[in-house]
Write a protein that holds these residues in place. Structure first.
Motif, PDB file in Angstrom:
ATOM      1  N   ALA A 178       0.898  -1.260  -0.124  1.00 35.83           N
ATOM      2  CA  ALA A 178      -0.014  -0.039   0.008  1.00 35.83           C
ATOM      3  C   ALA A 178       0.850   1.211   0.087  1.00 35.83           C
ATOM      4  CB  ALA A 178      -0.926   0.198   1.301  1.00 35.83           C
ATOM      5  N   CYS A 179       0.662   2.212  -0.637  1.00 40.52           N
ATOM      6  CA  CYS A 179       1.322   3.463  -0.667  1.00 40.52           C
ATOM      7  C   CYS A 179       0.549   4.531  -1.006  1.00 40.52           C
ATOM      8  CB  CYS A 179       2.158   3.533  -2.616  1.00 40.52           C
ATOM      9  SG  CYS A 179       2.932   1.831  -2.978  1.00 40.52           S
ATOM     10  N   PHE A 180       1.134   5.813  -0.242  1.00 44.71           N
ATOM     11  CA  PHE A 180       0.524   7.079  -0.116  1.00 44.71           C
ATOM     12  C   PHE A 180       1.094   8.096  -0.899  1.00 44.71           C
ATOM     13  CE2 PHE A 180      -0.625   4.544   3.722  1.00 44.71           C
ATOM     14  CZ  PHE A 180      -2.219   4.793   3.789  1.00 44.71           C
ATOM     15  N   ALA A 181       0.384   9.018  -1.243  1.00 44.36           N
ATOM     16  CA  ALA A 181       0.984  10.307  -1.867  1.00 44.36           C
ATOM     17  C   ALA A 181       2.077  11.108  -1.000  1.00 44.36           C
ATOM     18  CB  ALA A 181      -0.086  11.193  -2.500  1.00 44.36           C
ATOM     19  N   GLU A 182       2.397  12.043  -1.718  1.00 41.34           N
ATOM     20  CA  GLU A 182       3.255  13.090  -1.053  1.00 41.34           C
ATOM     21  C   GLU A 182       2.647  13.763   0.282  1.00 41.34           C
ATOM     22  OE1 GLU A 182       6.975  16.327  -2.259  1.00 41.34           O
ATOM     23  OE2 GLU A 182       5.341  15.845  -3.563  1.00 41.34           O
ATOM     24  N   LEU A 183       3.384  13.921   1.336  1.00 40.08           N
ATOM     25  CA  LEU A 183       2.642  14.521   2.421  1.00 40.08           C
ATOM     26  C   LEU A 183       1.495  14.121   2.588  1.00 40.08           C
ATOM     27  CD1 LEU A 183       4.222  17.936   2.300  1.00 40.08           C
ATOM     28  CD2 LEU A 183       5.069  16.080   3.595  1.00 40.08           C
ATOM     29  N   VAL A 242       6.019   6.192  -6.777  1.00 42.24           N
ATOM     30  CA  VAL A 242       6.357   7.525  -6.851  1.00 42.24           C
ATOM     31  C   VAL A 242       5.164   8.372  -5.818  1.00 42.24           C
ATOM     32  CG1 VAL A 242       6.559   9.493  -8.499  1.00 42.24           C
ATOM     33  CG2 VAL A 242       7.326   7.515  -8.931  1.00 42.24           C
ATOM     34  N   PRO A 243       5.673   8.743  -4.662  1.00 43.01           N
ATOM     35  CA  PRO A 243       4.549   9.644  -3.979  1.00 43.01           C
ATOM     36  C   PRO A 243       4.682  11.015  -4.698  1.00 43.01           C
ATOM     37  CG  PRO A 243       6.207   8.512  -2.759  1.00 43.01           C
ATOM     38  CD  PRO A 243       6.704   8.477  -3.957  1.00 43.01           C
ATOM     39  N   GLN A 244       3.699  11.622  -4.994  1.00 41.31           N
ATOM     40  CA  GLN A 244       3.456  12.795  -5.945  1.00 41.31           C
ATOM     41  C   GLN A 244       2.687  13.644  -5.413  1.00 41.31           C
ATOM     42  OE1 GLN A 244       4.034  13.095 -10.396  1.00 41.31           O
ATOM     43  NE2 GLN A 244       1.737  13.887 -10.075  1.00 41.31           N
ATOM     44  N   ALA A 245       3.049  14.963  -5.475  1.00 45.91           N
ATOM     45  CA  ALA A 245       1.993  16.223  -5.304  1.00 45.91           C
ATOM     46  C   ALA A 245       1.788  17.007  -6.683  1.00 45.91           C
ATOM     47  CB  ALA A 245       2.427  17.095  -4.138  1.00 45.91           C
TER      48      ALA A 245
END
Length: 276
Positions: free
Chosen positions: A36-41, A172-175
């Motif tokens: 499981a992955c989360f986005a940036e901040l 790639v956690p991205q904003a």
């Protein structure tokens, strides 16, 4: 292996954001996810959209620390590999940091964003120190996983380093904001990186309207042949799942041809000449 990309908005209420993140982990596990992955901040407002003022390190936290401990406990209970992203504090330095937690709850390490940008609504140099962790690849229970945090994905050298270090999957956690660049360009960039380096890429983006930016969502996963396997919707919270066979990386064009035919001794020589 099933991966879950948790695309969620963030409010000023960090405790509530974290609670939604933990609930999403439980949902992902119930749907059979192993990663499981989360986005940036993911659990706080995107601070760099405003220039840094005052003691911004008061917004940051240590790694390991309460956040990683909380998610490590849940990762172990659910048997999930978890990739987070948060604003890390180490003494008087701040980092854009992705801790990687294995399915038994062990904190395997942390990737720090090494390239730091600064332009309108992305005033990151006032918050972050350039990372010093290099391009690590984590041998998790689900496979060999590397992390490219947001801006780092634009640097082919970094994306290649993850391949040379053995990644079969790059998260790639991205904003990324709506209309930030010409339509489709970021996706095309990751498709090319996947193809040139012979790994899966899973980009998890923020979503939601904040002070200066509206984050796009549209998280996606692409395969080592550069094809987009699935894509989350624009503009709303979503759970995106993809079933990946990581052994496909070993049969990719990049692994069979491109990486085999590299000539790094000439690249080094050329760079040395340029520095003279």
């Amino acid at each position: 292996m099933r991966i879950a990309l948790i695309q969620q908005h963030a409010t000023e209420d960090k405790e509530e954001n974290v609670a939604r993140g933990l609930a999403a982990l439980r949902t992902a596990a119930g749907e059979g996810a192993q990663v499981a992955c989360f986005a940036e901040l993911a659990f706080e407002p995107f601070y760099p959209q405003r220039p840094a003022q005052g003691s911004v390190l008061d917004l940051a936290e240590t790694v390991p620390g309460p956040m990683t401990e909380l998610f490590a406990t849940e990762a172990a209970r659910l048997g999930l590999v978890v990739i987070l992203n948060l604003f890390e504090r180490e003494r008087e330095r701040g980092f854009d940091c992705s801790p990687v937690i294995d399915a038994d709850g062990e904190l395997l390490g942390k990737t720090r964003m090494i390239h730091i940008t600064d332009y309108a609504c992305f005033h990151e140099q006032g918050y972050y120190t350039p990372g010093d962790t290099g391009a690590p690849v984590y041998r998790t229970r689900a496979g060999a996983i590397g992390v490219a945090i947001c801006y780092d994905r634009h640097f082919p050298e970094y994306m290649r380093a993850l391949a040379l270090n053995g990644a079969n999957l790059v998260v790639v956690p991205q904003a990324g904001a709506v209309s930030e660049w010409p339509e489709g360009l970021y996706e095309a960039e990751m498709r090319v990186a996947a193809f040139q380096n012979g790994y899966f890429v899973a980009l998890c983006n923020r979503v939601g309207k904040e002070d200066c930016l509206t984050f796009a969502g549209e998280s996606f996963v692409c395969s080592p042949d550069g094809k987009v396997l699935c894509r989350a919707p624009e503009g709303k919270d979503s759970m995106l799942y993809a079933d990946l066979t990581l052994t496909e990386a070993s049969n990719s064009h990049a692994r069979r041809l491109f990486l085999r035919d590299r000539r790094p001794e000439l690249y080094a020589s050329w760079l040395a000449e340029r520095r003279r």
